[in-house]
Write a protein that holds these residues in place. Structure first.
Motif, PDB file in Angstrom:
ATOM      1  N   LEU A 155      10.792  -3.194   0.379  1.00 35.95           N
ATOM      2  CA  LEU A 155      10.276  -1.824   0.383  1.00 35.95           C
ATOM      3  C   LEU A 155      10.831  -0.976  -0.745  1.00 35.95           C
ATOM      4  O   LEU A 155      10.196  -0.017  -1.175  1.00 35.95           O
ATOM      5  N   ASP A 156      12.026  -1.317  -1.219  1.00 38.91           N
ATOM      6  CA  ASP A 156      12.614  -0.540  -2.307  1.00 38.91           C
ATOM      7  C   ASP A 156      12.288  -1.123  -3.676  1.00 38.91           C
ATOM      8  O   ASP A 156      12.806  -0.647  -4.693  1.00 38.91           O
ATOM      9  N   ASP A 157      11.432  -2.142  -3.718  1.00 36.27           N
ATOM     10  CA  ASP A 157      11.014  -2.704  -5.001  1.00 36.27           C
ATOM     11  C   ASP A 157      10.236  -1.651  -5.775  1.00 36.27           C
ATOM     12  O   ASP A 157       9.420  -0.908  -5.225  1.00 36.27           O
ATOM     13  N   GLU A 158      10.453  -1.583  -7.062  1.00 41.98           N
ATOM     14  CA  GLU A 158       9.827  -0.557  -7.890  1.00 41.98           C
ATOM     15  C   GLU A 158       8.305  -0.610  -7.797  1.00 41.98           C
ATOM     16  O   GLU A 158       7.634   0.431  -7.868  1.00 41.98           O
ATOM     17  N   LEU A 159       7.735  -1.786  -7.634  1.00 41.70           N
ATOM     18  CA  LEU A 159       6.284  -1.903  -7.539  1.00 41.70           C
ATOM     19  C   LEU A 159       5.755  -1.228  -6.268  1.00 41.70           C
ATOM     20  O   LEU A 159       4.746  -0.499  -6.305  1.00 41.70           O
ATOM     21  N   ILE A 160       6.454  -1.419  -5.156  1.00 42.09           N
ATOM     22  CA  ILE A 160       6.063  -0.763  -3.901  1.00 42.09           C
ATOM     23  C   ILE A 160       6.303   0.746  -3.996  1.00 42.09           C
ATOM     24  O   ILE A 160       5.470   1.561  -3.572  1.00 42.09           O
ATOM     25  N   VAL A 161       7.446   1.118  -4.555  1.00 41.79           N
ATOM     26  CA  VAL A 161       7.772   2.546  -4.696  1.00 41.79           C
ATOM     27  C   VAL A 161       6.711   3.253  -5.533  1.00 41.79           C
ATOM     28  O   VAL A 161       6.205   4.321  -5.160  1.00 41.79           O
ATOM     29  N   GLN A 162       6.362   2.666  -6.672  1.00 39.46           N
ATOM     30  CA  GLN A 162       5.346   3.263  -7.539  1.00 39.46           C
ATOM     31  C   GLN A 162       3.994   3.346  -6.857  1.00 39.46           C
ATOM     32  O   GLN A 162       3.261   4.322  -7.010  1.00 39.46           O
ATOM     33  N   PHE A 163       3.645   2.335  -6.064  1.00 37.70           N
ATOM     34  CA  PHE A 163       2.373   2.370  -5.358  1.00 37.70           C
ATOM     35  C   PHE A 163       2.307   3.578  -4.433  1.00 37.70           C
ATOM     36  O   PHE A 163       1.347   4.348  -4.437  1.00 37.70           O
ATOM     37  N   PHE A 164       3.340   3.783  -3.599  1.00 36.04           N
ATOM     38  CA  PHE A 164       3.302   4.896  -2.648  1.00 36.04           C
ATOM     39  C   PHE A 164       3.468   6.248  -3.305  1.00 36.04           C
ATOM     40  O   PHE A 164       3.060   7.271  -2.757  1.00 36.04           O
ATOM     41  N   GLU A 165       4.025   6.272  -4.509  1.00 33.20           N
ATOM     42  CA  GLU A 165       4.122   7.526  -5.253  1.00 33.20           C
ATOM     43  C   GLU A 165       2.787   7.895  -5.908  1.00 33.20           C
ATOM     44  O   GLU A 165       2.430   9.073  -5.997  1.00 33.20           O
ATOM     45  N   ARG A 166       2.019   6.899  -6.332  1.00 29.14           N
ATOM     46  CA  ARG A 166       0.815   7.160  -7.117  1.00 29.14           C
ATOM     47  C   ARG A 166      -0.482   7.059  -6.317  1.00 29.14           C
ATOM     48  O   ARG A 166      -1.506   7.619  -6.724  1.00 29.14           O
ATOM     49  N   ALA A 167      -0.461   6.341  -5.201  1.00 25.55           N
ATOM     50  CA  ALA A 167      -1.688   6.149  -4.438  1.00 25.55           C
ATOM     51  C   ALA A 167      -2.093   7.439  -3.723  1.00 25.55           C
ATOM     52  O   ALA A 167      -1.246   8.250  -3.334  1.00 25.55           O
ATOM     53  N   SER A 168      -3.372   7.628  -3.546  1.00 24.86           N
ATOM     54  CA  SER A 168      -3.866   8.777  -2.794  1.00 24.86           C
ATOM     55  C   SER A 168      -3.531   8.616  -1.312  1.00 24.86           C
ATOM     56  O   SER A 168      -3.234   7.526  -0.841  1.00 24.86           O
ATOM     57  N   GLY A 169      -3.630   9.719  -0.592  1.00 25.49           N
ATOM     58  CA  GLY A 169      -3.388   9.685   0.862  1.00 25.49           C
ATOM     59  C   GLY A 169      -4.309   8.703   1.577  1.00 25.49           C
ATOM     60  O   GLY A 169      -3.825   7.870   2.361  1.00 25.49           O
ATOM     61  N   PRO A 170      -5.615   8.768   1.339  1.00 24.47           N
ATOM     62  CA  PRO A 170      -6.522   7.823   1.994  1.00 24.47           C
ATOM     63  C   PRO A 170      -6.196   6.359   1.684  1.00 24.47           C
ATOM     64  O   PRO A 170      -6.288   5.504   2.583  1.00 24.47           O
ATOM     65  N   LEU A 171      -5.800   6.083   0.456  1.00 26.03           N
ATOM     66  CA  LEU A 171      -5.469   4.695   0.093  1.00 26.03           C
ATOM     67  C   LEU A 171      -4.188   4.285   0.803  1.00 26.03           C
ATOM     68  O   LEU A 171      -4.074   3.178   1.318  1.00 26.03           O
TER      69      LEU A 171
END
Length: 284
Positions: free
Chosen positions: A268-284
């Motif tokens: 969960l703390d992997d940068e790829l997961i972190v970036q996804f939840f930072e950049r993805a829209s709410g619906p996504l």
């Protein structure tokens, strides 16, 4: 000297015969397909009203479909004649369609997803080549199989990934569609050519069509994830926080990331997961 429609219809008839059980000389048809590919050219002046104005491109397409279907019919094939089949599928990988001008409009509409790949002779020829490799590996007794047997296949496929030799987005789509099969053929080889399949900014249009086809049809593979990580990172960076409509491709991207998390490839703390939840829209 036969008209293209005659040869096209003849090959189509044999393609229909593949669906039945009646035996016939599939190698004679394969030789005919090779001959047509190597000795005919599409008529640039011909109209596109099939069948009245069919040109040799139609025969190339019919030949590609025949060979692609044939290589799924293991009971009709004999390993001792593998070289004959290779000559036919290799010829199909170098027919002229689609040309750059054929793809001009297609490149503007990425939502069409592999329609050109499935309906153009050269990409279907590439599919036939991939299926040839699959058949060769399955038909050879495991104790006798050597990866060098697939080297001719890999040599042609690598040529198809050279943008100077083949700039077709439709060909890239076919690679993306058969991602899992290519990995199964030889994982080490495939991992080594992934940077060529997804060249990034150097060939961003080719990269985009290969990536879209991969998402739609390829499916995530744990074994290829390390080699694919940078491409996933690039995809995450294109996400829009304010986007309210979730596209199918973005949804598949998210599913891939959750798959890798579930398999233990990501924490969960992997940068790829972190970036996804930072950049993805709410619906996504």
């Amino acid at each position: 000297e036969l008209p293209p429609i005659y040869v096209t219809s003849l090959i189509d008839a044999f393609s229909s015969a593949l669906k039945g059980s009646k035996p016939f000389d599939v190698y004679a048809v394969a030789r005919a397909v090779q001959w047509v590919c190597e000795n005919t050219e599409r008529d640039e002046s011909a109209a596109k009203n099939f069948p009245d104005d069919a040109d040799w491109n139609w025969a190339h397409m019919s030949g590609a479909r025949f060979m692609s279907d044939l290589l799924l019919e293991e009971k009709r094939l004999n390993l001792s004649k593998s070289a004959d089949l290779f000559q036919s599928v290799q010829a199909l990988c170098f027919v002229p369609s689609p040309r750059v001008e054929d793809e001009a409009e297609y490149k503007k509409d990425a939502s069409r997803f592999v329609s050109l790949a499935l309906n153009s002779a050269r990409p279907v020829g590439v599919e036939a080549l991939i299926r040839y490799g699959r058949w060769l590996k399955l038909a050879t007794p495991e104790a006798e199989f050597k990866r060098d047997q697939l080297r001719p296949v890999f040599d042609v496929l690598e040529q198809k990934l050279d943008p100077k030799l083949d700039p077709s987005v439709a060909v890239r789509e076919m690679f993306g569609m058969h991602f899992r099969m290519l990995a199964w053929l030889d994982l080490d080889w495939f991992v080594s050519i992934i940077p060529k399949l997804f060249p990034g900014k150097a060939e961003k249009i080719l990269d985009r069509f290969a990536w879209n086809a991969y998402l739609q049809f390829g499916g995530p593979l744990l074994a290829t994830f390390p080699a694919m990580r940078k491409r996933y990172e690039a995809a995450v960076m294109t996400l829009q926080k304010g986007e309210q409509k979730v596209s199918d491709l973005d949804r598949i991207l998210a599913s891939h990331l959750m798959h890798y998390y579930a398999q233990g490839a990501l924490e969960l703390d992997d940068e790829l997961i972190v970036q996804f939840f930072e950049r993805a829209s709410g619906p996504l």
